[in-house]
Design an enzyme around this catalytic site. Structure first.
Site, PDB file in Angstrom:
ATOM      1  N   ARG A 277       0.852  -1.193   0.000  1.00 37.98           N
ATOM      2  CA  ARG A 277       0.000   0.000   0.000  1.00 37.98           C
ATOM      3  C   ARG A 277       0.884   1.237   0.000  1.00 37.98           C
ATOM      4  O   ARG A 277       1.879   1.286   0.729  1.00 37.98           O
ATOM      5  CB  ARG A 277      -0.915  -0.006   1.225  1.00 37.98           C
ATOM      6  CG  ARG A 277      -2.003  -1.039   1.120  1.00 37.98           C
ATOM      7  CD  ARG A 277      -2.995  -0.943   2.279  1.00 37.98           C
ATOM      8  NE  ARG A 277      -4.137  -1.789   2.021  1.00 37.98           N
ATOM      9  CZ  ARG A 277      -4.185  -3.082   2.338  1.00 37.98           C
ATOM     10  NH1 ARG A 277      -3.176  -3.668   2.933  1.00 37.98           N
ATOM     11  NH2 ARG A 277      -5.270  -3.792   2.058  1.00 37.98           N
TER      12      ARG A 277
ATOM     13  N   GLU B 190       2.715  -4.782  -6.949  1.00 41.91           N
ATOM     14  CA  GLU B 190       1.424  -4.111  -7.088  1.00 41.91           C
ATOM     15  C   GLU B 190       1.388  -2.962  -6.096  1.00 41.91           C
ATOM     16  O   GLU B 190       1.408  -3.165  -4.880  1.00 41.91           O
ATOM     17  CB  GLU B 190       0.280  -5.077  -6.790  1.00 41.91           C
ATOM     18  CG  GLU B 190      -1.082  -4.401  -6.787  1.00 41.91           C
ATOM     19  CD  GLU B 190      -2.165  -5.291  -6.198  1.00 41.91           C
ATOM     20  OE1 GLU B 190      -2.802  -4.842  -5.215  1.00 41.91           O
ATOM     21  OE2 GLU B 190      -2.360  -6.417  -6.697  1.00 41.91           O
TER      22      GLU B 190
ATOM     23  N   ASN C 250      -5.123   3.429  -1.898  1.00 44.58           N
ATOM     24  CA  ASN C 250      -6.480   3.646  -1.392  1.00 44.58           C
ATOM     25  C   ASN C 250      -6.666   5.152  -1.308  1.00 44.58           C
ATOM     26  O   ASN C 250      -5.972   5.829  -0.556  1.00 44.58           O
ATOM     27  CB  ASN C 250      -6.638   2.974  -0.024  1.00 44.58           C
ATOM     28  CG  ASN C 250      -6.533   1.473  -0.140  1.00 44.58           C
ATOM     29  OD1 ASN C 250      -7.366   0.817  -0.737  1.00 44.58           O
ATOM     30  ND2 ASN C 250      -5.455   0.918   0.408  1.00 44.58           N
TER      31      ASN C 250
ATOM     32  N   HIS D 134      10.879  -7.754   3.003  1.00 40.60           N
ATOM     33  CA  HIS D 134      11.375  -6.890   1.940  1.00 40.60           C
ATOM     34  C   HIS D 134      11.115  -7.521   0.589  1.00 40.60           C
ATOM     35  O   HIS D 134      10.802  -8.702   0.488  1.00 40.60           O
ATOM     36  CB  HIS D 134      12.882  -6.626   2.113  1.00 40.60           C
ATOM     37  CG  HIS D 134      13.709  -7.876   2.096  1.00 40.60           C
ATOM     38  ND1 HIS D 134      13.995  -8.595   3.232  1.00 40.60           N
ATOM     39  CD2 HIS D 134      14.288  -8.557   1.084  1.00 40.60           C
ATOM     40  CE1 HIS D 134      14.731  -9.649   2.914  1.00 40.60           C
ATOM     41  NE2 HIS D 134      14.917  -9.662   1.614  1.00 40.60           N
TER      42      HIS D 134
ATOM     43  N   GLU E  87      15.761  -5.100  -0.875  1.00 39.06           N
ATOM     44  CA  GLU E  87      17.111  -5.652  -0.865  1.00 39.06           C
ATOM     45  C   GLU E  87      17.625  -5.714  -2.292  1.00 39.06           C
ATOM     46  O   GLU E  87      16.919  -6.175  -3.202  1.00 39.06           O
ATOM     47  CB  GLU E  87      17.106  -7.056  -0.264  1.00 39.06           C
ATOM     48  CG  GLU E  87      18.492  -7.686  -0.225  1.00 39.06           C
ATOM     49  CD  GLU E  87      18.491  -9.089   0.373  1.00 39.06           C
ATOM     50  OE1 GLU E  87      19.583  -9.562   0.730  1.00 39.06           O
ATOM     51  OE2 GLU E  87      17.416  -9.722   0.451  1.00 39.06           O
TER      52      GLU E  87
END
Length: 145
Positions: A20, A67, A71, A85, A139
């Site tokens: 997010r 992705e 919101n 990570h 990383e």
């Protein structure tokens, strides 16, 4: 009952990792400009008030992607203690870190060998950690193509 790895009911690939983000444009710019990814797909859901942007490498359009979930009504998130990570391969880890530092990207761990080596190979990978604009850890692993 066990299923073979080629069974249609057994997962067979990683599609994406969802994170997010608080500012979609800022995150797209980071993943595009700092990490060399492209926007591969976008899905907007006005009724549910969120947008999904799938970032990945154009040379591997069917590979795993990140992705970015925005919101519309949220401007910050906490990561919790469960998130680890995203790991990315880079041919010149030292050059990549120098470039990212020049761009103002936060370097959390400078490039260098891991402190430990896996028992199986005894070889220490060269790694670095950076942070994206929302503080997610990424990383970088030295990996020749």
């Amino acid at each position: 009952m066990t299923s073979s790895p080629s069974s249609p009911i057994v997962p067979h690939g990683v599609l994406y990792t969802m994170i997010r983000v608080a500012n979609l444009d800022r995150s797209i710019e980071f993943y595009r400009d700092a990490l060399g990814m492209s926007e591969l797909r976008r899905e907007t859901f006005p009724d549910a008030r969120f947008t999904l942007v799938f970032m990945g490498y154009a040379a591997h359009p069917n590979g795993a992607t990140v992705e970015l979930t925005w919101n519309w009504d949220s401007d910050s998130y906490t990561h919790g203690s469960g998130y680890g990570h995203v790991a990315l391969a880079v041919s010149d880890i030292y050059g990549a870190c120098a470039r990212l530092a020049e761009m103002g990207v936060e370097i959390l761990r400078e490039a260098g060998p891991m402190k430990a080596a896996p028992q199986e190979t005894g070889e220490r990978e060269e790694i670095a950690f950076i942070a994206d604009p929302d503080g997610y850890r990424i990383e970088l692993i030295g990996h020749s193509e």
